[in-house]
Design an enzyme around this catalytic site. Structure first.
Site, PDB file in Angstrom:
ATOM      1  N   PHE A 148     -66.485  27.399  52.188  1.00  0.00           N
ATOM      2  CA  PHE A 148     -67.352  28.102  51.223  1.00  0.00           C
ATOM      3  C   PHE A 148     -68.277  29.106  51.901  1.00  0.00           C
ATOM      4  O   PHE A 148     -68.768  30.024  51.264  1.00  0.00           O
ATOM      5  CB  PHE A 148     -68.194  27.088  50.424  1.00  0.00           C
ATOM      6  CG  PHE A 148     -69.416  26.601  51.166  1.00  0.00           C
ATOM      7  CD1 PHE A 148     -70.605  27.330  51.114  1.00  0.00           C
ATOM      8  CD2 PHE A 148     -69.397  25.443  51.924  1.00  0.00           C
ATOM      9  CE1 PHE A 148     -71.735  26.902  51.807  1.00  0.00           C
ATOM     10  CE2 PHE A 148     -70.505  25.015  52.623  1.00  0.00           C
ATOM     11  CZ  PHE A 148     -71.679  25.750  52.570  1.00  0.00           C
ATOM     12  N   LYS A 172     -55.875  29.903  49.978  1.00  0.00           N
ATOM     13  CA  LYS A 172     -56.490  28.837  49.171  1.00  0.00           C
ATOM     14  C   LYS A 172     -57.980  28.840  49.531  1.00  0.00           C
ATOM     15  O   LYS A 172     -58.401  28.230  50.511  1.00  0.00           O
ATOM     16  CB  LYS A 172     -55.843  27.495  49.527  1.00  0.00           C
ATOM     17  CG  LYS A 172     -55.933  26.391  48.468  1.00  0.00           C
ATOM     18  CD  LYS A 172     -57.302  26.006  48.039  1.00  0.00           C
ATOM     19  CE  LYS A 172     -58.069  25.165  49.017  1.00  0.00           C
ATOM     20  NZ  LYS A 172     -59.477  24.952  48.565  1.00  0.00           N
ATOM     21  N   GLU A 175     -63.157  26.069  46.633  1.00  0.00           N
ATOM     22  CA  GLU A 175     -63.321  25.983  45.177  1.00  0.00           C
ATOM     23  C   GLU A 175     -64.787  26.135  44.770  1.00  0.00           C
ATOM     24  O   GLU A 175     -65.108  26.179  43.596  1.00  0.00           O
ATOM     25  CB  GLU A 175     -62.727  24.663  44.654  1.00  0.00           C
ATOM     26  CG  GLU A 175     -63.345  23.378  45.186  1.00  0.00           C
ATOM     27  CD  GLU A 175     -62.762  22.922  46.529  1.00  0.00           C
ATOM     28  OE1 GLU A 175     -62.533  23.776  47.416  1.00  0.00           O
ATOM     29  OE2 GLU A 175     -62.577  21.704  46.688  1.00  0.00           O
ATOM     30  N   ARG A 176     -65.698  26.219  45.770  1.00  0.00           N
ATOM     31  CA  ARG A 176     -67.123  26.330  45.424  1.00  0.00           C
ATOM     32  C   ARG A 176     -67.521  27.787  45.153  1.00  0.00           C
ATOM     33  O   ARG A 176     -68.439  28.049  44.396  1.00  0.00           O
ATOM     34  CB  ARG A 176     -67.977  25.744  46.534  1.00  0.00           C
ATOM     35  CG  ARG A 176     -67.852  24.234  46.556  1.00  0.00           C
ATOM     36  CD  ARG A 176     -68.717  23.627  47.603  1.00  0.00           C
ATOM     37  NE  ARG A 176     -67.912  22.931  48.596  1.00  0.00           N
ATOM     38  CZ  ARG A 176     -68.384  22.447  49.728  1.00  0.00           C
ATOM     39  NH1 ARG A 176     -69.661  22.588  50.020  1.00  0.00           N
ATOM     40  NH2 ARG A 176     -67.603  21.820  50.566  1.00  0.00           N
ATOM     41  N   SER A 225     -64.653  21.935  57.842  1.00  0.00           N
ATOM     42  CA  SER A 225     -65.305  20.889  58.643  1.00  0.00           C
ATOM     43  C   SER A 225     -64.277  20.194  59.545  1.00  0.00           C
ATOM     44  O   SER A 225     -63.067  20.229  59.275  1.00  0.00           O
ATOM     45  CB  SER A 225     -65.994  19.895  57.712  1.00  0.00           C
ATOM     46  OG  SER A 225     -65.086  19.467  56.721  1.00  0.00           O
ATOM     47  N   CYS A 280     -71.367  28.554  60.699  1.00  0.00           N
ATOM     48  CA  CYS A 280     -70.809  27.790  61.823  1.00  0.00           C
ATOM     49  C   CYS A 280     -71.314  28.341  63.140  1.00  0.00           C
ATOM     50  O   CYS A 280     -71.164  27.704  64.170  1.00  0.00           O
ATOM     51  CB  CYS A 280     -69.296  27.815  61.787  1.00  0.00           C
ATOM     52  SG  CYS A 280     -68.653  29.430  62.143  1.00  0.00           S
ATOM     53  N   GLU A 382     -73.257  17.592  62.495  1.00  0.00           N
ATOM     54  CA  GLU A 382     -73.613  18.908  61.955  1.00  0.00           C
ATOM     55  C   GLU A 382     -74.368  18.711  60.639  1.00  0.00           C
ATOM     56  O   GLU A 382     -73.880  18.038  59.744  1.00  0.00           O
ATOM     57  CB  GLU A 382     -72.315  19.692  61.701  1.00  0.00           C
ATOM     58  CG  GLU A 382     -72.522  21.055  61.109  1.00  0.00           C
ATOM     59  CD  GLU A 382     -71.197  21.761  60.809  1.00  0.00           C
ATOM     60  OE1 GLU A 382     -70.292  21.142  60.222  1.00  0.00           O
ATOM     61  OE2 GLU A 382     -71.079  22.945  61.159  1.00  0.00           O
TER      62      GLU A 382
HETATM   63  P1  NAD Z   1     -64.713  21.786  53.988  1.00  0.00           P
HETATM   64  O1  NAD Z   1     -64.038  21.181  55.164  1.00  0.00           O
HETATM   65  O2  NAD Z   1     -65.343  20.893  52.981  1.00  0.00           O
HETATM   66  O3  NAD Z   1     -63.662  22.685  53.157  1.00  0.00           O
HETATM   67  C1  NAD Z   1     -62.836  23.626  53.777  1.00  0.00           C
HETATM   68  C2  NAD Z   1     -61.555  23.761  52.973  1.00  0.00           C
HETATM   69  O4  NAD Z   1     -60.866  22.507  52.982  1.00  0.00           O
HETATM   70  C3  NAD Z   1     -61.782  24.139  51.518  1.00  0.00           C
HETATM   71  O5  NAD Z   1     -60.835  25.114  51.137  1.00  0.00           O
HETATM   72  C4  NAD Z   1     -61.574  22.829  50.783  1.00  0.00           C
HETATM   73  O6  NAD Z   1     -61.041  23.008  49.484  1.00  0.00           O
HETATM   74  C5  NAD Z   1     -60.587  22.098  51.653  1.00  0.00           C
HETATM   75  N1  NAD Z   1     -60.753  20.635  51.580  1.00  0.00           N
HETATM   76  C6  NAD Z   1     -61.899  19.970  51.281  1.00  0.00           C
HETATM   77  N2  NAD Z   1     -61.668  18.646  51.324  1.00  0.00           N
HETATM   78  C7  NAD Z   1     -60.380  18.470  51.671  1.00  0.00           C
HETATM   79  C8  NAD Z   1     -59.565  17.318  51.904  1.00  0.00           C
HETATM   80  N3  NAD Z   1     -60.045  16.077  51.786  1.00  0.00           N
HETATM   81  N4  NAD Z   1     -58.288  17.510  52.267  1.00  0.00           N
HETATM   82  C9  NAD Z   1     -57.790  18.747  52.397  1.00  0.00           C
HETATM   83  N5  NAD Z   1     -58.520  19.867  52.194  1.00  0.00           N
HETATM   84  C10 NAD Z   1     -59.796  19.730  51.837  1.00  0.00           C
HETATM   85  O7  NAD Z   1     -65.755  22.834  54.569  1.00  0.00           O
HETATM   86  P2  NAD Z   1     -66.879  23.646  53.795  1.00  0.00           P
HETATM   87  O8  NAD Z   1     -67.977  22.705  53.423  1.00  0.00           O
HETATM   88  O9  NAD Z   1     -66.286  24.488  52.738  1.00  0.00           O
HETATM   89  O10 NAD Z   1     -67.383  24.620  54.952  1.00  0.00           O
HETATM   90  C11 NAD Z   1     -68.338  24.257  55.894  1.00  0.00           C
HETATM   91  C12 NAD Z   1     -67.706  23.771  57.180  1.00  0.00           C
HETATM   92  O11 NAD Z   1     -66.869  24.772  57.742  1.00  0.00           O
HETATM   93  C13 NAD Z   1     -68.748  23.478  58.246  1.00  0.00           C
HETATM   94  O12 NAD Z   1     -68.361  22.314  58.934  1.00  0.00           O
HETATM   95  C14 NAD Z   1     -68.677  24.692  59.150  1.00  0.00           C
HETATM   96  O13 NAD Z   1     -69.115  24.492  60.467  1.00  0.00           O
HETATM   97  C15 NAD Z   1     -67.218  24.980  59.107  1.00  0.00           C
HETATM   98  N6  NAD Z   1     -66.944  26.347  59.505  1.00  0.00           N
HETATM   99  C16 NAD Z   1     -66.346  26.542  60.709  1.00  0.00           C
HETATM  100  C17 NAD Z   1     -66.085  27.823  61.143  1.00  0.00           C
HETATM  101  C18 NAD Z   1     -65.404  28.056  62.451  1.00  0.00           C
HETATM  102  O14 NAD Z   1     -64.883  29.136  62.656  1.00  0.00           O
HETATM  103  N7  NAD Z   1     -65.374  27.110  63.364  1.00  0.00           N
HETATM  104  C19 NAD Z   1     -66.430  28.912  60.342  1.00  0.00           C
HETATM  105  C20 NAD Z   1     -67.032  28.678  59.116  1.00  0.00           C
HETATM  106  C21 NAD Z   1     -67.277  27.382  58.700  1.00  0.00           C
END
Ligand code: NAD
Length: 498
Positions: A148, A172, A175-176, A225, A280, A382
C-alpha cells in the site's frame, strides 16, 4: 458507492463475488469498494496477456520506448489529479504523493532508453569464421504484487521494466489504495500500450495464490512485508517461477560525534516521520555514538518533533497525514505500549492524537523513545509508523554492529564529516543500501533497489540493469558462415582459443 474494477484486456472488468472497503484515512469513512478477484479474473487477464505478448515482443524496442515516452508525458500532465487520488486513499500529503509518482516516473525515463540497454553483446572471430552474440528476450507474462505504501512508484518499478523489455504484465496492487494503479493502467493504454499488455487484477491472498500457481506466469515480483515476501518467494519458486520478493525494514541512522546535528535533526524529522513513517526506507532507529552525542541529539530532537504539523493529506503545510487504516493505527499504538512495557523511555507519546474536525481519521502523533535496547521486541520488529527509537552506541564498532546484526538489511545511513569513517562504514555494514549524509538512500532509477537479509528474497534487485536482468532471459548465439570453398579454409573448429 464507487466500485473499483479490474483492468483486463484493455477494459474495465467487474468480477469476483467479494469486495474490500477502501477508506478515506482523513475521515475514517469507507469511500469505495474494490473487487476481490480470484482464479476466473486471473485466467481472463492471463488470456489477454497471452494474446498480446508475442506481438509486443516483436515490436521493435524504439516503438516500445515511444509508449514509455508518451506514458511519462501523460502522467506528468495529470500529476495533480493522480497525486490527489493517491493521497485520498493512502493518507500521505500531496507533496509526498507527487514524490511517489515522480520516483516511479524516473524508472519510466530509464525505460525510455531500453533500445540501448537491450543491445546485447557481440564477439567477432571467437573462432575461425565464428562470431558469438547474445540477446535478452522477454520472459512472456510477468506479475507484480505491490504494497500500500507506494502505490505509484512500486507498480512503475515493475511494469515499466517488464513491459519495456517486451513482456505482458499483470499487476495485483494493494487492496487498500487500488485506484492509482488503475489510473496508471488506463494511461498506459492511452499512451499506446496494446490491450492486454498491462492488466490490473484486484484481490487478496486468494488472488496472490492464483498468481503464484498459474503455469503461464513466468515471473513474479513482490514488495510487501517480510513474512509474506518469504511465502511468495517459496511458493513461486516451488511452482517454477523466477521470483524477487522485497520485504520489511528497520533502517538505522548512525550519528557520529562530529556530525552536523542541526542537519541530522532536520533529516531525521523527514526520514522518521515523513509519510507517517510508512516507508520501507524510513529511518526509525537513530544510533548516536557516545553519550555526549546522544544527549545533544535528544535535546535538539524534542523541540523539532514538537514543531511537526500533522494534518489531512490535502493540507499543504502538514508534514504528514494519517496512517492507512484503523487497524494499522491500532498496531502502531500497540507497539508504543509494548515499548513502554519492555522498559524503553517514552520521551514523546503520539498516542491519542486527534485532529480537530477530523476526529475519525487515522492519525498518530510523532513518538520518540530513548534508551531502546536490542533485546526489545519493538527494536527487533518493524513498526511502520511515526515512531523514532534512540539506541545509544558507545563507539563506532558498536554502531556498525547494530544494523549489521539486525534481521532486516534494507537501508542504513551514517552522518559524519569524517570520510574515513564513512568509507569504512559503507564497506563493512551488512545492509543493502547505504546513505552517507543521505537519510533515505533510495538509489536513482538507473541503479538498482534492493535490501539484504529478511528485506529481500531472491537475488535480483528492482529497476536499473538488475531489473532488466530479472525481466529477461539471455540467449547466446554462436554463428558460423563458411565461405563454401573446397580447400577447407573455413573448416569447423570449436572455438577453444588455440
Ligand atoms: P503486505 O505484506 O501486507 O501486502 C503486500 C501485498 O501482499 C499486497 O498486495 C497484499 O494484498 C498481499 N498480501 C497481504 N496478505 C497476504 C497473504 N496472507 N498472502 C498473500 N498475499 C498477501 O504489505 P503492506 O502492509 O501493503 O506494505 C507494507 C510493507 O511493505 C512493510 O513491511 C514495508 O517495509 C514493505 N515494503 C518494502 C519495500 C522494499 O522494497 N523492501 C518497499 C515498500 C514497502
Amino acid at each position: 458507492m464507487r466500485t473499483i474494477d479490474h483492468v483486463i484486456g484493455g477494459g474495465s472488468t467487474s468480477g469476483g463475488a467479494r469486495t474490500a472497503d477502501v477508506f478515506d484515512p482523513n475521515s475514517g469513512q469507507v469511500q469505495a469498494r474494490v473487487r476481490l478477484g480470484g482464479q476466473a479474473e486471473l485466467d481472463a487477464a492471463v488470456a489477454a496477456a497471452k494474446a498480446a505478448q508475442p506481438g509486443w515482443a516483436a515490436t521493435n524496442p524504439q516503438r516500445r520506448a515511444r509508449v514509455m515516452f508518451a506514458f511519462k508525458a501523460l502522467v506528468e500532465a495529470n500529476m495533480e489529479e493522480l497525486a490527489r487520488l493517491l493521497s485520498s486513499e493512502h493518507g500521505k500529503v500531496i507533496a509526498d504523493s507527487k514524490g511517489d509518482i515522480q520516483r516511479g516516473l524516473e524508472v519510466i525515463e530509464f525505460c525510455c532508453g531500453i533500445p540501448h540497454i537491450l543491445k546485447g553483446e557481440y564477439t567477432q572471430g571467437a573462432g575461425p569464421g565464428i562470431d558469438v552474440y547474445s540477446m535478452r528476450q522477454p520472459l512472456g507474462i510477468g506479475a507484480g504484487i505491490t504494497p500500500f505504501n507506494f502505490p505509484g512508484m512500486i507498480p512503475m518499478w515493475m511494469f515499466g521494466v517488464a513491459i519495456a523489455t517486451g513482456n505482458a504484465f499483470i499487476l495485483k496492487p494493494s487492496e487498500r489504495d487500488p485506484s492509482l494503479p488503475v489510473r496508471l493502467a488506463e494511461l498506459m493504454l492511452e499512451a499506446g500500450a496494446p490491450a492486454g499488455i498491462l492488466n490490473v487484477v484486484h484481490g487478496d491472498k486468494e488472488m496472490v495464490d492464483a498468481i503464484l500457481d498459474h503455469p503461464d506466469i513466468a515471473a513474479v515480483s513482490f514488495v510487501g512485508s517480510s513474512d509474506i515476501a518469504h511465502y511468495v518467494y517459496s511458493r513461486g519458486v516451488a511452482a517454477g517461477k523466477r521470483v524477487q520478493a522485497m520485504g520489511g525494514a528497520k533502517n538505522h541512522g548512525i550519528v557520529m560525534p562530529d556530525a552536523d546535528l542541526d542537519q541530522v535533526v532536520n533529516d531525521l524529522t523527514g526520514a522518521a516521520f515523513g509519510s507517517a513513517g510508512e516507508r520501507c526506507m524510513a529511518l526509525p532507529v537513530v544510533v548516536p555514538v557516545g553519550e555526549d552525542t546522544a544527549e545533544r541529539l535528544r535535546a535538539k530532537l524534542i523541540p523539532a518533533i514538537a514543531a511537526l504539523r500533522i494534518g489531512v493529506s490535502t493540507d499543504a503545510d502538514a508534514h504528514y497525514g494519517p496512517v492507512v487504516t484503523a487497524a494499522h493505527k491500532a498496531k502502531i499504538e500497540g507497539y508504543i505500549q509494548q515499548g513502554v512495557d519492555e522498559g524503553a523511555e517514552l520521551v514523546v507519546d503520539g498516542r491519542g492524537f486527534t485532529l480537530q474536525g477530523h476526529e475519525g481519521g487515522f492519525f498518530v502523533g510523532p513518538t520518540l523513545f530513548d534508551r531502546v535496547t536490542t533485546d526489545m521486541v519493538t527494536y527487533k520488529e518493524e513498526i511502520f509508523g511515526p515512531v523514532l527509537q534512540i539506541v545509544r552506541a558507545k563507539d563506532f564498532e558498536e554502531a556498525v554492529a547494530l544494523p549489521s546484526a539486525h534481521q532486516y538489511g534494507n537501508g542504513v545511513a551514517i552522518f559524519t564529516r569524517n570520510g574515513h569513517a564513512a568509507r569504512e562504514f559503507a564497506s563493512r555494514v551488512n545492509v543493502g543500501m547505504v546513505g552517507i549524509n543521505v537519510p533515505i538512500p533510495v538509489p536513482v532509477a538507473y541503479h538498482s533497489f534492493g535490501g539484504w537479509k529478511r528485506s529481500a528474497f531472491g537475488d535480483t534487485n528492482q529497476h536499473g540493469i538488475e531489473g532488466v536482468k530479472f525481466w529477461t532471459k539471455v540467449k547466446t548465439i554462436t554463428q558460423r558462415w563458411p565461405d563454401g570453398s573446397a580447400d577447407g579454409t573455413n573448416a569447423f573448429v570449436i572455438p577453444t582459443m588455440g
